[in-house]
Scaffold this motif. Structure first.
Motif, PDB file in Angstrom:
ATOM      1  N   LEU A  83     -61.916  37.787  27.585  1.00 12.66           N
ATOM      2  CA  LEU A  83     -61.598  38.464  26.336  1.00 12.66           C
ATOM      3  C   LEU A  83     -60.835  37.543  25.402  1.00 12.66           C
ATOM      4  O   LEU A  83     -61.110  37.476  24.208  1.00 12.66           O
ATOM      5  CB  LEU A  83     -60.774  39.730  26.637  1.00 12.66           C
ATOM      6  N   ALA A  84     -59.905  36.780  26.001  1.00  8.98           N
ATOM      7  CA  ALA A  84     -59.125  35.860  25.179  1.00  8.98           C
ATOM      8  C   ALA A  84     -60.014  34.794  24.571  1.00  8.98           C
ATOM      9  O   ALA A  84     -59.842  34.393  23.416  1.00  8.98           O
ATOM     10  CB  ALA A  84     -58.020  35.223  26.013  1.00  8.98           C
ATOM     11  N   ALA A  86     -61.296  29.796  16.641  1.00  5.37           N
ATOM     12  CA  ALA A  86     -60.050  29.041  16.628  1.00  5.37           C
ATOM     13  C   ALA A  86     -60.228  27.767  17.431  1.00  5.37           C
ATOM     14  O   ALA A  86     -61.277  27.513  18.008  1.00  5.37           O
ATOM     15  CB  ALA A  86     -58.924  29.895  17.210  1.00  5.37           C
ATOM     16  N   GLN A  87     -59.168  26.938  17.505  1.00  2.17           N
ATOM     17  CA  GLN A  87     -59.194  25.744  18.328  1.00  2.17           C
ATOM     18  C   GLN A  87     -58.781  26.095  19.743  1.00  2.17           C
ATOM     19  O   GLN A  87     -57.835  26.851  19.959  1.00  2.17           O
ATOM     20  CB  GLN A  87     -58.264  24.693  17.748  1.00  2.17           C
ATOM     21  N   LYS A 136     -56.473  19.448  18.948  1.00  2.00           N
ATOM     22  CA  LYS A 136     -56.693  18.737  17.685  1.00  2.00           C
ATOM     23  C   LYS A 136     -58.133  18.850  17.190  1.00  2.00           C
ATOM     24  O   LYS A 136     -58.511  18.213  16.218  1.00  2.00           O
ATOM     25  CB  LYS A 136     -56.320  17.264  17.861  1.00  2.00           C
ATOM     26  N   SER A 137     -58.959  19.643  17.882  1.00  2.00           N
ATOM     27  CA  SER A 137     -60.334  19.888  17.445  1.00  2.00           C
ATOM     28  C   SER A 137     -60.771  21.242  17.975  1.00  2.00           C
ATOM     29  O   SER A 137     -59.978  21.937  18.624  1.00  2.00           O
ATOM     30  CB  SER A 137     -61.267  18.785  17.942  1.00  2.00           C
ATOM     31  N   THR A 138     -62.003  21.626  17.710  1.00  3.15           N
ATOM     32  CA  THR A 138     -62.483  22.937  18.146  1.00  3.15           C
ATOM     33  C   THR A 138     -62.310  23.113  19.645  1.00  3.15           C
ATOM     34  O   THR A 138     -61.900  24.163  20.130  1.00  3.15           O
ATOM     35  CB  THR A 138     -63.961  23.113  17.760  1.00  3.15           C
ATOM     36  N   LEU A 139     -62.615  22.040  20.420  1.00  7.20           N
ATOM     37  CA  LEU A 139     -62.374  22.033  21.858  1.00  7.20           C
ATOM     38  C   LEU A 139     -61.689  20.723  22.204  1.00  7.20           C
ATOM     39  O   LEU A 139     -62.245  19.643  21.980  1.00  7.20           O
ATOM     40  CB  LEU A 139     -63.686  22.164  22.637  1.00  7.20           C
TER      41      LEU A 139
END
Length: 270
Positions: A10-11, A18-19, A28-31
């Motif tokens: 769920l989280a 979000a990142q 510092k990035s999407t992943l």
């Protein structure tokens, strides 16, 4: 286990936009993964030209296209080199139809006959009567300090002789291969009148230079009229002096092959 995974799932769903950080609280990035990554499945990359996902093919790697652009699959064309072995790194060929001509008054003061000894590495400026074949002066590139450079020069030599008589009619001449205006190879020959007028012969010459310094060098070919015997005929090297042949027949060619023990090279991509 289900009670633990459900909140995590769920989280993750709530954080899709979000990142996400793994072992880091400040991604510092999407992943942002702070640690080792094992990939057991496929890796796909979006191709913006057709908006499709591509997994690449065997032996391809991902190559950056710079900031703001997605990476692309590329095939690296880098051969595997073995230590202390020579490989063909540079080769090219050049041609010329202009050639050079010599009148009977243009005999070289450097060499009076074809038995004259010329000194290796002599500077072009010190060799009297030598003329360069214009389009054969070309740059070549050497990367390694351990190299062997081979030269193969071919042309046609002609004189507007009458039919041969007694005594013999002939001309001595010489052609040299130069690197940065230093003599690395020279061949001397004699063109002799035959039973037919306007004699011509094919001139072949192979030379080699070892361990040229890394960088760009200029290779050139120059020829000279050495001595005439009972003749005031015009001598042509790489150019016809009579219409029984033409510039296509007499054209000159120079082939250059540089073999090197590889040291440092840039990556080459398809």
């Amino acid at each position: 286990m289900k009670k633990i995974l459900s909140p995590l799932f769920l989280a993750a769903c709530l954080s899709l936009n979000a990142q996400i950080g793994i072992q880091t609280t400040s991604p510092k990035s999407t992943l942002d993964v702070n640690g080792d990554t094992n990939l057991r499945g496929k890796l796909s990359v979006l191709n913006v030209t057709d908006n499709k996902l591509y997994e690449g093919t065997h032996d391809q790697v991902l190559v950056s296209q710079g900031a703001g652009f997605p990476p692309i699959w590329k095939t690296l064309r880098i051969p595997e080199y073995e230590a202390n072995k020579f490989y063909l790194i540079f080769n090219n060929s050049f041609s010329d139809r202009t050639g050079v001509k010599f009148t009977s008054s243009e005999e070289s003061a450097t060499g009076s006959t074809r038995s004259t000894s010329f000194v290796k590495n002599a500077n072009f400026s010190t060799l009297s009567g030598f003329k360069k074949i214009a389009s054969l002066s070309q740059p070549i590139l050497v990367h390694s300090g351990q190299s062997k450079t081979y030269f193969q020069f071919e042309t046609v030599v002609q004189a507007d002789f009458p039919a041969n008589g007694a005594p013999d009619i002939s001309i001595d001449y010489a052609c040299g291969i130069f690197v940065d205006d230093k003599l690395v190879n020279l061949r001397q020959r004699n063109l002799r009148a035959s039973s037919s007028s306007n004699t011509f012969i094919t001139h072949n010459q192979i030379g080699m230079a070892e361990n040229l310094s890394a960088g760009t060098h200029t290779v050139s070919v120059a020829c000279s009229r050495l001595k005439s015997y009972n003749s005031t005929a015009t001598l042509g090297i790489g150019i016809n002096v009579s219409n029984n042949i033409d510039s296509f027949i007499t054209q000159s060619s120079l082939k250059v092959d540089v073999y090197e023990v590889p040291q440092v090279f840039n990556s080459i991509l398809n």
